[in-house]
Scaffold this motif. Structure first.
Motif, PDB file in Angstrom:
ATOM      1  N   GLY A 573       0.792  -1.227   0.000  1.00 48.73           N
ATOM      2  CA  GLY A 573       0.000   0.000   0.000  1.00 48.73           C
ATOM      3  C   GLY A 573       0.821   1.273   0.000  1.00 48.73           C
ATOM      4  O   GLY A 573       0.316   2.332  -0.369  1.00 48.73           O
ATOM      5  N   ASP A 574       2.075   1.217   0.403  1.00 50.15           N
ATOM      6  CA  ASP A 574       2.909   2.423   0.422  1.00 50.15           C
ATOM      7  C   ASP A 574       3.696   2.600  -0.868  1.00 50.15           C
ATOM      8  O   ASP A 574       4.637   3.387  -0.935  1.00 50.15           O
ATOM      9  N   SER A 575       3.315   1.843  -1.898  1.00 46.97           N
ATOM     10  CA  SER A 575       4.058   1.923  -3.152  1.00 46.97           C
ATOM     11  C   SER A 575       3.534   3.024  -4.077  1.00 46.97           C
ATOM     12  O   SER A 575       4.091   3.225  -5.148  1.00 46.97           O
ATOM     13  N   PHE A 576       2.480   3.707  -3.690  1.00 48.15           N
ATOM     14  CA  PHE A 576       1.964   4.772  -4.548  1.00 48.15           C
ATOM     15  C   PHE A 576       2.993   5.914  -4.620  1.00 48.15           C
ATOM     16  O   PHE A 576       3.797   6.127  -3.711  1.00 48.15           O
ATOM     17  N   ASP A 577       2.923   6.685  -5.705  1.00 46.59           N
ATOM     18  CA  ASP A 577       3.833   7.797  -5.995  1.00 46.59           C
ATOM     19  C   ASP A 577       5.284   7.351  -6.176  1.00 46.59           C
ATOM     20  O   ASP A 577       6.181   8.185  -6.283  1.00 46.59           O
ATOM     21  N   ASN A 578       5.555   6.090  -6.151  1.00 45.52           N
ATOM     22  CA  ASN A 578       6.886   5.583  -6.479  1.00 45.52           C
ATOM     23  C   ASN A 578       6.888   5.162  -7.945  1.00 45.52           C
ATOM     24  O   ASN A 578       5.894   4.642  -8.463  1.00 45.52           O
ATOM     25  N   ASP A 579       8.023   5.405  -8.589  1.00 45.37           N
ATOM     26  CA  ASP A 579       8.130   4.987  -9.976  1.00 45.37           C
ATOM     27  C   ASP A 579       8.325   3.477 -10.020  1.00 45.37           C
ATOM     28  O   ASP A 579       9.265   2.932  -9.414  1.00 45.37           O
ATOM     29  N   ILE A 580       7.439   2.826 -10.742  1.00 49.06           N
ATOM     30  CA  ILE A 580       7.459   1.369 -10.830  1.00 49.06           C
ATOM     31  C   ILE A 580       7.870   0.991 -12.243  1.00 49.06           C
ATOM     32  O   ILE A 580       7.114   1.202 -13.205  1.00 49.06           O
ATOM     33  N   PRO A 581       9.083   0.469 -12.428  1.00 51.67           N
ATOM     34  CA  PRO A 581       9.497   0.056 -13.772  1.00 51.67           C
ATOM     35  C   PRO A 581       8.967  -1.339 -14.104  1.00 51.67           C
ATOM     36  O   PRO A 581       8.962  -2.237 -13.260  1.00 51.67           O
ATOM     37  N   VAL A 582       8.520  -1.465 -15.315  1.00 51.52           N
ATOM     38  CA  VAL A 582       8.083  -2.767 -15.817  1.00 51.52           C
ATOM     39  C   VAL A 582       8.991  -3.101 -16.983  1.00 51.52           C
ATOM     40  O   VAL A 582       8.894  -2.492 -18.065  1.00 51.52           O
TER      41      VAL A 582
END
Length: 761
Positions: A573-582
């Motif tokens: 749940g604290d992963s929002f606003d983090n850049d998530i590379p795929v």
């Protein structure tokens, strides 16, 4: 002296002198014919042979003694005798002697039979018969017979019936030492000796034909003497009443039934009251069932059933005691469990106990299993049942005499707990969820836990065992949100507060009866997130999304334009606003990315989506000069547009990037009006319809200009100063530089004076 003359009366012969020298007044005359009449004359005389002319005459007839004397009837105080007739006999003399006192009695009969009366019952008599004619009797007499007047058996009654035999008994007689018994068919009068020497007062007569009427004749006997009248009783070989049972027993109807009795043509049903003394009804019927509607509910009755033929009934019969009762009213299911049910009903009038039985509806065995027949409560719980299987349950009212037979029945289906709750739709104020249907359930009740202030502070764990906690449900209060019917397994809640945790319960039901305990689970209405594309490269796409209140995790899914299955990752749940590379993507293919908001045990069905195509940077960047700066770059795969950026570069200071143009579709760009004596850095980003790649291609050049005159030189200086100051403002936010030109190449910046020296070269 005496002279005896004989004249044969049937002839004309002269008298024949038998003897004339008899000195005593007696003589024996031989040679007579039996049955012929003779005249015998006796003349008195003296020794001088002078005889009187007048003698004494008599007529005689020689007779044989009676033969074959029999006693053909022996009664209580009389007997009847018969013998063969004696030729020539005109009468007979019967001498009977009472042996206990040796007293003789005489009776004359003109026939060859007689009846001796006024005899004493049980006393032995010896009887002899003499034949006679005229005034004399033969003296030899018949053979003597011994007789005893006997009383016929008394109180003869039937004690037992069978299909081919009957048992008869009678009262004992002190004068009798045996009995002779005959069986006589009533229809044909065929008489068969059963026994000639029964020494007991009870006998079982076997070999009778079922249904045939017989007269059993029992004679009393003593030694060789048997009374001839005997006692008769009519009997029928009957099977008796077997398996008598109560078929129907209710308030206004009682029906009895029994097996058909072999040989029976009618039945007798006697109804008596509780005291068993007063006969209420006496019914003769031809069927092996008896029905009555004239009984009073709660009263005790005794029924006696006898099989019979004609007017003859077996004496033993069969006994049934019952009390008319009503079935238990208002039978209902209180609730169902996973492997059991609970029944409740209203007390039946006059009932003191209840019988409970059940059977599976789909079982090939029609018989019911008895659970209890001594239940004194108005409810019973049955366990050990199979979930989802329909059972027929029956309750019967009863008392000390038995149970009524109608009973009350109900169909019950034990139900398993609902499992596999899934959230199908989640909005800020509603949640739609579904579940796997429970076998046997045709409706579901959805309830909400009444106010639980600490619920939002709980760690919500979807543990099925914890959800099924009976203790929690027993201590909590719920109110209904709604019901679903007809196999529907989906429900939508309304008017919820976003981010608030709600504890719900689903109880499976069948025909309006629900489980006592349901499946507990939590829901949390969520708002959908916003997904953003942060960057792409040839094999990677970088995303991030906005946070959602109450979300404890996020699910990221993606697939390319050729795939049917989604790839999936779950982020905390604290992963929002983090850049998530795929990464690991294929360059030039269109990808769809979606993000679902979720709690600890489910995800919202609403998703935020975005599309992107992985794209690489231009393969090269060339810079030329022809009256201006000319940029040229290579075209990467899938590129449809370009973004060009530029910035000034000095030895110790890098200026911010400035976008020269976006959505540029050519692979070449010409730039004019650049500042002289300035080193520039250019970069180009390739893009498609969705985004630009983030790597780009970069190249640096220094613009060298020869000023044609002083005015042109000053203009270039002014531009350079302005560029420098604009760069300072971007580096140090909040500081504004006010520049004033006070003279050639002299500038006032704030309270400072800047003097520029122009050097050629």
């Amino acid at each position: 002296r005496y002279r005896v003359e004989k004249i044969t009366l049937s002839t004309s012969n002269p008298p024949e002198v038998i003897s004339d020298r008899l000195k005593r007044p007696e003589c024996s005359i031989d040679g007579l014919r039996v049955g012929s009449d003779y005249s015998i004359t006796v003349y008195p005389g003296n020794e001088m042979n002078f005889f009187s002319k007048h003698g004494l005459s008599t007529t005689i007839r020689p007779l044989a003694a009676p033969q074959n004397i029999i006693c053909y009837e022996i009664l209580e105080k009389s007997v009847k005798l018969r013998w063969d007739s004696v030729s020539g006999a005109a009468r007979y003399k019967i001498i009977y002697t009472k042996l206990d006192t040796n007293t003789d009695f005489e009776q004359i009969s003109t026939q060859n039979d007689c009846c001796l009366s006024s005899l004493i019952t049980g006393t032995d008599y010896r009887i002899r018969v003499y034949s006679g004619a005229y005034d004399h009797y033969e003296t030899k007499g018949s053979n003597s017979i011994l007789i005893t007047p006997l009383k016929q058996p008394s109180n003869v009654q039937i004690s037992e019936f069978n299909s081919n035999s009957v048992t008869v008994n009678w009262s004992p007689d002190p004068f009798c030492d045996h009995f002779r018994i005959f069986a006589e068919l009533v229809d044909t009068e065929e008489k068969v000796l059963v026994t000639d020497n029964c020494e007991d007062t009870v006998i079982r007569v076997s070999g009778l034909k079922p249904g045939e009427k017989y007269n059993l004749i029992i004679h009393s006997g003593k030694k060789d003497c048997v009374e001839t009248k005997g006692s008769r009783i009519r009997v029928v070989a009957l099977g008796g009443i077997q398996n008598a049972k109560v078929v129907v027993n209710t308030v206004n109807l009682v029906q009895l039934a029994w097996d058909i009795s072999e040989g029976a043509s009618v039945y007798r049903v006697v109804t008596k009251d509780e005291s068993n003394k007063t006969i209420l009804f006496d019914s003769i019927i031809t069927q092996n069932t008896f029905t009555t509607r004239e009984l009073i509910a709660g009263a005790k009755y005794n029924f006696y059933i006898f099989s019979g033929c004609g007017d003859i009934f077996e004496p033993a019969g069969s006994h049934i005691c019952l009390t008319p009762l009503e079935p238990p009213p208002n039978l209902r299911l209180a609730y169902v469990l996973e492997n059991g049910v609970r029944l409740q009903w209203t007390a039946a009038n006059f009932a003191t106990r209840y019988k409970f039985e059940y059977r599976a509806c789909d079982s090939a065995n029609p018989n019911f299993h008895l659970v209890t027949q001594d239940c004194s409560r108005l409810g019973v719980e049955l366990g050990g049942l199979k979930p989802g299987r329909a059972y027929e349950l029956r309750i019967f009212s009863g008392c000390e005499t038995g149970f009524e037979t109608i009973g009350s029945s109900i169909i019950a289906v034990p139900l398993s707990l609902v499992t596999n709750i899934s959230i199908d739709e989640c909005t800020p104020d509603s949640v739609c969820f579904s579940w796997i249907g429970v076998n046997g359930a045709n409706s579901y009740l959805i309830e909400k836990l009444i106010e639980d202030d600490n619920l939002n502070n709980r760690t919500i764990t979807p543990n099925p065992n914890a959800n099924a906690s009976q203790t929690e449900q027993d201590k909590s209060s719920f109110f209904g949100l709604g019901e679903v019917f007809d196999g529907n397994t989906k429900f939508k809640t309304q008017s919820l507060e976003p981010g608030q945790v709600y504890r719900l319960r689903i109880r499976a039901g069948h025909d309006g009866v629900y489980q006592k305990y349901g499946y507990l689970f939590n829901i949390k209405p969520l708002t959908i997130t916003t997904i953003r594309l942060k960057g792409v490269s040839s094999d990677t796409v970088v995303l991030n999304w906005a946070s959602v209140r109450g979300a404890s995790r996020y699910q990221l899914e993606w697939k390319d334009e050729n795939e049917t299955n989604w790839n999936s990752r779950v982020y905390p749940g604290d992963s929002f606003d983090n850049d998530i590379p795929v990464g690991g993507l294929k360059e030039g293919l269109e990808y769809t990315f979606s993000v679902r908001v979720g709690t600890d045990f489910s995800f919202d069905n609403q998703v935020a989506t975005i599309k992107a195509i992985p794209i690489g940077p231009p393969s090269y960047l060339k810079i030329g000069y022809d009256g201006g700066v000319i940029l040229e770059w290579g075209e990467p795969r899938g590129a449809t547009r370009y973004k060009i950026e530029m910035r000034l570069k000095q030895d110790k200071f890098d200026y911010p990037w400035e976008t020269l143009c976006e959505d540029h579709t050519d692979r070449m760009l010409c730039l004019k009006d650049l500042y002289p004596f300035v080193k520039y850095v250019f970069r180009v980003f390739a893009g498609n319809d969705f985004c630009y790649e983030t790597q780009g291609v970069t190249e640096t050049m220094e613009v060298i200009l020869e000023p044609k005159n002083l005015k042109e030189l000053e203009s270039a200086v002014d531009k350079s100063v302005a560029i420098m100051l604009r760069a300072l403002e971007s580096i140090i936010p909040g500081i504004s530089y006010i520049t004033t030109k006070v003279g050639p190449n002299i500038y006032k910046i704030g309270d400072k004076i800047l003097t520029l020296t122009i050097l050629k070269g």
